[in-house]
Design an enzyme around this catalytic site. Structure first.
Site, mmCIF file in Angstrom:
data_model
loop_
_atom_site.group_PDB
_atom_site.id
_atom_site.type_symbol
_atom_site.label_atom_id
_atom_site.label_comp_id
_atom_site.label_asym_id
_atom_site.label_seq_id
_atom_site.Cartn_x
_atom_site.Cartn_y
_atom_site.Cartn_z
ATOM 1 N N HIS A 85 30.368 75.453 -24.497
ATOM 2 C CA HIS A 85 29.782 74.781 -23.336
ATOM 3 C C HIS A 85 30.657 75.126 -22.137
ATOM 4 C CE1 HIS A 85 27.331 71.803 -21.241
ATOM 5 N NE2 HIS A 85 28.449 71.436 -20.621
ATOM 6 N N ASP B 170 31.229 74.888 -18.099
ATOM 7 C CA ASP B 170 30.896 74.076 -16.927
ATOM 8 C C ASP B 170 31.270 74.781 -15.633
ATOM 9 O OD1 ASP B 170 29.923 71.582 -18.090
ATOM 10 O OD2 ASP B 170 31.955 71.370 -18.908
ATOM 11 N N MET C 66 31.244 74.572 -11.614
ATOM 12 C CA MET C 66 31.151 73.572 -10.529
ATOM 13 C C MET C 66 31.476 74.216 -9.194
ATOM 14 S SD MET C 66 33.272 70.502 -12.310
ATOM 15 C CE MET C 66 32.937 69.983 -13.985
ATOM 16 N N HIS D 72 26.439 75.501 -18.069
ATOM 17 C CA HIS D 72 25.959 74.312 -17.361
ATOM 18 C C HIS D 72 26.334 74.462 -15.886
ATOM 19 C CE1 HIS D 72 26.578 69.644 -16.876
ATOM 20 N NE2 HIS D 72 25.575 70.097 -16.137
ATOM 21 N N MET E 106 26.644 73.223 -12.329
ATOM 22 C CA MET E 106 26.681 72.064 -11.432
ATOM 23 C C MET E 106 26.873 72.612 -10.031
ATOM 24 S SD MET E 106 28.898 69.655 -13.954
ATOM 25 C CE MET E 106 29.303 71.063 -14.983
ATOM 26 N N MET F 280 23.286 63.822 -18.905
ATOM 27 C CA MET F 280 24.665 63.546 -18.510
ATOM 28 C C MET F 280 24.990 62.095 -18.882
ATOM 29 S SD MET F 280 25.751 66.379 -17.415
ATOM 30 C CE MET F 280 27.402 65.707 -17.175
HETATM 31 C C1 DX5 Z 1 31.267 67.068 -16.816
HETATM 32 C C2 DX5 Z 1 30.964 68.258 -17.667
HETATM 33 C C3 DX5 Z 1 31.215 68.037 -19.104
HETATM 34 C C4 DX5 Z 1 32.651 67.764 -19.447
HETATM 35 C C5 DX5 Z 1 32.682 66.910 -20.683
HETATM 36 O O1 DX5 Z 1 30.852 67.320 -15.524
HETATM 37 O O2 DX5 Z 1 29.620 68.653 -17.532
HETATM 38 O O3 DX5 Z 1 30.728 69.123 -19.879
HETATM 39 O O4 DX5 Z 1 33.381 68.937 -19.661
HETATM 40 O O5 DX5 Z 1 33.980 66.547 -20.895
HETATM 41 P P1 DX5 Z 1 34.400 65.286 -21.777
HETATM 42 O O6 DX5 Z 1 33.897 65.558 -23.156
HETATM 43 O O7 DX5 Z 1 35.889 65.287 -21.658
HETATM 44 O O8 DX5 Z 1 33.740 64.087 -21.156
HETATM 45 ZN ZN ZN Z 2 28.765 70.157 -18.988
#
Ligand code: DX5
Ligand code: ZN
Length: 216
Positions: free
Chosen positions: A33, A35, A37, A66, A68, A137
């Site tokens: 996964h 992320d 941002m 993912h 964001m 989320m």
């Molecule tokens: C948050 C991310 C998540 C994050 C989850 O914005 O999208 O994927 O990495 O991390 P944990 O498992 O630490 O909440």
């Molecule tokens: Zn994520």
């Protein structure tokens, strides 16, 4: 179907991402996964295409990216090029979600839609059959290590109902605050994929932690 585990490399040691790859490759984890941002859609900046490109040669498992970021349409082709298999955009970041989903699929990727905690499931009813994965989320996006929002269980139930009613084959992914304490309840509610960042990478033995989450 057995649930999938997707460790979030946001919680990994960025100075040694090969070690994160080693953990995912040598455990029962199913997906990476990843992320991304932009500091605009969420109040944090993580990493982008060069980092994904750098870890790709060290991996054999699915890249679940993912986004964001605002206006994700600008970068669909670029994420395909660096190795994304699943590309998830935020409902809240897309003016023309249907078009965005088609553009992701046209690149040969699976299309995901993420919903912020405040966004109701019902908004997806007219596109659910076009979505491969809905990412619910269970924290406000932007940071790892936050606590799980309990309302998520109801959203999983509602989404599962919608998927059944519409005859869709959409997977339900849960992202944020997942631990061994809520994993079973989430799966029972209908979750198919569990993302876990801190719980995996901050644990003493991340490979074992992935294996335990898979067996739960
Ligand atoms: C948050 C991310 C998540 C994050 C989850 O914005 O999208 O994927 O990495 O991390 P944990 O498992 O630490 O909440
Ligand atoms: Zn994520």
């Amino acid at each position: 179907m057995a649930h999938k585990i997707a460790p979030s490399i946001l919680a990994a040691d960025f100075s040694n991402l090969q070690s994160a790859c080693h953990i995912i490759e040598n455990s029962a984890a199913d997906w990476y996964h990843i992320d991304v941002m932009d500091g605009v859609f969420v109040p944090n900046i993580s990493f982008g295409m060069p980092v994904i490109k750098a870890i790709k040669p060290h991996s054999t498992k699915t890249f679940d990216v993912h986004l964001m970021i605002v206006d994700p349409d600008r970068y669909i082709k670029d994420f395909k090029k660096v190795g994304a298999d699943i590309l998830t955009v935020h409902y809240e970041a897309c003016n023309h979600l249907h078009r965005t989903l088609q553009a992701i699929k046209a690149e040969g990727m699976q299309a995901g839609v993420a919903l912020n905690p405040h966004t109701p499931i019902s908004l997806l009813v007219d596109v659910i059959k076009d979505i491969d994965i809905v990412c619910l989320m269970s924290v406000n996006p932007g940071f790892g290590g936050q606590s799980f929002i309990e309302q998520t269980y109801d959203k999983v139930h509602m989404l599962k109902e919608m998927i059944k009613e519409k005859g869709a084959s959409t997977l339900i992914e849960i992202d944020g605050g997942v631990t061994d304490e809520n994993a079973r309840k989430l799966i029972n509610a209908g979750a198919d994929v569990l993302v876990a960042g801190s719980f995996v990478f901050k644990s003493e033995n991340p490979i074992e932690t992935c294996n335990k989450l898979k067996e739960i």
